[in-house]
Design an enzyme around this catalytic site. Structure first.
Site, PDB file in Angstrom:
ATOM      1  N   LYS A 280      15.604  37.328 -27.870  1.00  0.00           N
ATOM      2  CA  LYS A 280      16.162  36.185 -28.597  1.00  0.00           C
ATOM      3  C   LYS A 280      15.055  35.508 -29.403  1.00  0.00           C
ATOM      4  CE  LYS A 280      19.573  32.555 -27.741  1.00  0.00           C
ATOM      5  NZ  LYS A 280      20.389  31.871 -26.709  1.00  0.00           N
ATOM      6  N   GLU A 367      33.756  28.258 -16.580  1.00  0.00           N
ATOM      7  CA  GLU A 367      34.341  26.915 -16.535  1.00  0.00           C
ATOM      8  C   GLU A 367      35.419  26.779 -15.471  1.00  0.00           C
ATOM      9  OE1 GLU A 367      32.756  27.725 -20.658  1.00  0.00           O
ATOM     10  OE2 GLU A 367      34.107  28.800 -19.286  1.00  0.00           O
ATOM     11  N   ARG A 395      39.304  25.609 -21.123  1.00  0.00           N
ATOM     12  CA  ARG A 395      39.336  26.889 -20.421  1.00  0.00           C
ATOM     13  C   ARG A 395      39.616  26.711 -18.930  1.00  0.00           C
ATOM     14  NH1 ARG A 395      34.677  30.769 -22.478  1.00  0.00           N
ATOM     15  NH2 ARG A 395      36.456  32.112 -22.835  1.00  0.00           N
TER      16      ARG A 395
END
Length: 629
Positions: A280, A367, A395
């Site tokens: 990343k 979640e 969610r």
């Protein structure tokens, strides 16, 4: 190379690896320079430069379907599909979207903003392809963080059991927004260091079949030998046991390795999981060395130093205000714990985690689990604070209904980024939470007018013992108001009159209060007397005050930075209907369509939620007045 001259990815077909390396450098330079001005998701995109270029060279988009999970790593894809010239407008009103967008390009075959959806979408596309007897590749690109989402695991199970032809690209950079957590992350860690396991078992089978017929026993044991080899070569066979052919790990910045494995995956029947290791932020030192997720998505920065260009804040960020108040109260109450679904940095919980590491739980991109985990803790007389963005709380809706509210458990939900968030657009606007939460029995829902009232609401929530309670708060910083030293408890369901008036009343809360007060002041100069009420408890309503207002025959204007359908204004209308009141009631809020990206101010103008709009609304519902001397 002039990236703005690119029309589609077909030019890649004629390029050799050396030319591709040069293109990679050009793309990174372009991204670093452009995003230093506009801001954006720089870390994820720098990490997938080679992977994206290799995908578009080896496959044929849009016939072959490339799905970007979450979608914040799709900038390179946008460059290669002819949108480099639009990057000056990234995330601006009517400009280039920060996520895949079908309306922008035929190459954007799946729109994403929330994680863990690509595999299910890809399975749908692959099943449709097979039913229509078409011939194309389906290639979802999913990160190691998104793979922890329950929906992704459900899809893996379906794809593997159905033996669907698909090439899943696991983009493993060891992070989502923040460093990843959990057992699956540990499995991937072992795979990263276990060495390659792909073609060896097939080469073994080929050799066994070439042995003269000296033993049907040898042929009969070939599969067993291959399975044993699988256990020997792979430290964890999670994907193979799910029905996937596992290839990798592959260096995601090495074109030779990527093409070699893509071509092998193409020849493999059934689902393939290609495990690609990327870095990343690769190619830009500040982003590449980031360990906590600061460079996942940023505002403008200075290219030379990586220093962020920020306007000095005159007030604390809302996320910080809330988390630090929770931290303060946790010093007095050992039952208080903090829970986040992979957003410790965004929710400003680093301080809490540092002081109370044993009471801080980052459950990863999960979640639903976070909500029910909080409920489980609440059954044991703990005081869980669930820090979650409004758009991500969607969610966990069933878990809020079924596990938290139905059991009437003392869970405090901190709904961050409530209201319009601006640049991230449709998938991230926090405008639905009032409508999907206010009708749930046992739920208390509130929103403060400023950070001082906010700290008192946090105190109220963590001292509330009668069931679930949620507090909405916006993205960004507070107003810089004076802060009380001692924390108070606000009586549940009580509103506060901010300005007296006799001609009409505005009922509003949170971010729209300044607009309401300004409109009332403008109208006062024109002879109108407008009452402004801080309707800080969205549920329960302050019924005592409502009876007083309706009995006085006042016209009512409700304002909410949330959807009108089923929202706060609807609640007030229902109250009036149920009690037989005939007052004029008008509402301002988010209309019945998804709100795209752009600055919050520009979006509010677009939907008619400005001070001028408020003045006009009030004039339309209030009897005309002569200007007073």
């Amino acid at each position: 190379m002039d990236l703005q001259s690119i029309k589609d990815p077909s030019f890649l077909k004629k390029m050799n690896n050396e030319e591709l390396e040069a293109l990679s450098a050009d793309v990174r330079k372009f991204l670093v320079e452009k995003l230093s001005i506009t801001g954006g998701h720089i870390g994820p995109n720098l990490g997938v430069v080679e992977l994206t270029i290799a995908l578009h060279k080896e496959f044929n988009s849009p016939k072959d379907k490339i799905l970007w999970d979450v979608g914040h790593q799709s900038y390179v894809h946008k460059i290669l599909t002819g949108r480099a010239g639009e990057f000056d407008t990234l995330k601006k009103f009517k400009g280039l979207c920060g996520f895949p967008k079908m309306a922008e390009s035929e190459h954007d075959v799946w729109e994403t903003g929330h994680s863990s959806t690509s595999l299910s979408g890809a399975m749908g596309m692959a099943a449709a392809r097979d039913l229509k007897k078409e011939n194309n590749y389906v290639l979802p690109v999913i990160g190691d963080g998104a793979l922890t989402g329950g929906m992704a695991l459900e899809a893996l199970n379906h794809i593997g059991s159905a033996k669907t032809d698909m090439i899943v690209i696991l983009n493993d950079n060891e992070m989502s927004i923040a460093p990843n957590v959990g057992a699956l992350h540990t499995v991937l860690g072992r795979l990263r260091t276990a060495g390659k396991y792909n073609w060896v078992k097939d080469e073994l089978e080929y050799l066994l079949k070439r042995i003269p017929a000296v033993g049907g026993k040898v042929a009969a044991t070939a599969e067993r030998i291959k399975d044993s080899l699988k256990y020997l070569l792979v430290s964890g066979i999670f994907f193979e046991e799910l029905g996937f052919t596992y290839l990798g790990p592959v260096d995601g910045h090495n074109y030779e390795e990527l093409f070699e494995n893509f071509r092998y995956a193409k020849k493999t029947k059934g689902p393939v999981l290609l495990h690609v290791i990327t870095k990343k932020g690769k190619g830009y030192t500040p982003a590449e060395t980031d360990k906590i997720g600061t460079w996942h998505g940023t505002g403008p920065y200075k290219v030379e130093t990586g220093a962020f260009v920020k306007t000095p804040a005159s007030a604390p960020a809302w996320s910080s205000l809330v988390s630090e108040t929770v931290r303060r109260l946790a010093r007095e109450d050992e039952r208080i714990v903090a829970i986040t679904p992979a957003m410790p940095v965004g929710s400003k919980l680093e301080g809490f985690a540092s002081e109370f590491p044993e009471r801080m739980y980052d459950v990863g991109i999960a979640e639903q689990h976070a909500a029910t985990f909080a409920a489980g803790m609440a059954t044991q007389n703990m005081k869980p604070f669930l820090a979650i963005y409004s758009t991500f709380l969607q969610r966990a809706y069933d878990q809020v209904v079924h596990d938290i509210c139905r059991q009437n458990l003392n869970v405090f939900i901190g709904i961050d980024r409530a209201g319009l968030v601006g640049a991230d657009g449709e998938t991230h606007q926090g405008v639905f939470d009032i409508a999907f939460m206010r009708h749930i029995p046992n739920m208390v829902l509130m929103m403060p007018k400023d950070e001082n009232e906010g700290q008192h609401m946090v105190n109220t929530a963590l001292k509330y013992d009668d069931g679930p309670i949620a507090m909405r708060f916006p993205r960004g910083n507070g107003w810089g108001v004076p802060m009380d030293e001692d924390l108070k408890q606000i009586p549940i369901g009580t509103w506060d009159v901010l300005k007296e008036g006799t001609d009409a009343v505005i009922l509003t809360f949170g971010t729209t209060i300044p607009m309401a007060l300004e409109a009332a002041e403008i109208l006062q100069k024109q002879g109108y007397s407008i009452k402004v009420v801080n309707a800080r408890f969205i549920k329960p309503l302050d019924e005592k005050m409502l009876h007083e207002l309706f009995s006085a025959k006042l016209p009512v204007l409700t304002i909410e930075e949330a959807v009108l359908q089923g929202g706060f204004g609807s609640y007030v209308l229902e109250f009036a209907h149920d009690h037989g009141y005939q007052n004029i009631i008008d509402r301002m809020g988010i209309p019945d369509h998804f709100i795209e990206h752009g600055s919050v101010e520009r979006l509010l103008e677009e939907i008619g939620m400005t001070t001028e709009d408020t003045v006009a609304k009030l004039k339309s519902i209030t009897p005309k007045k002569q200007k007073r001397a």
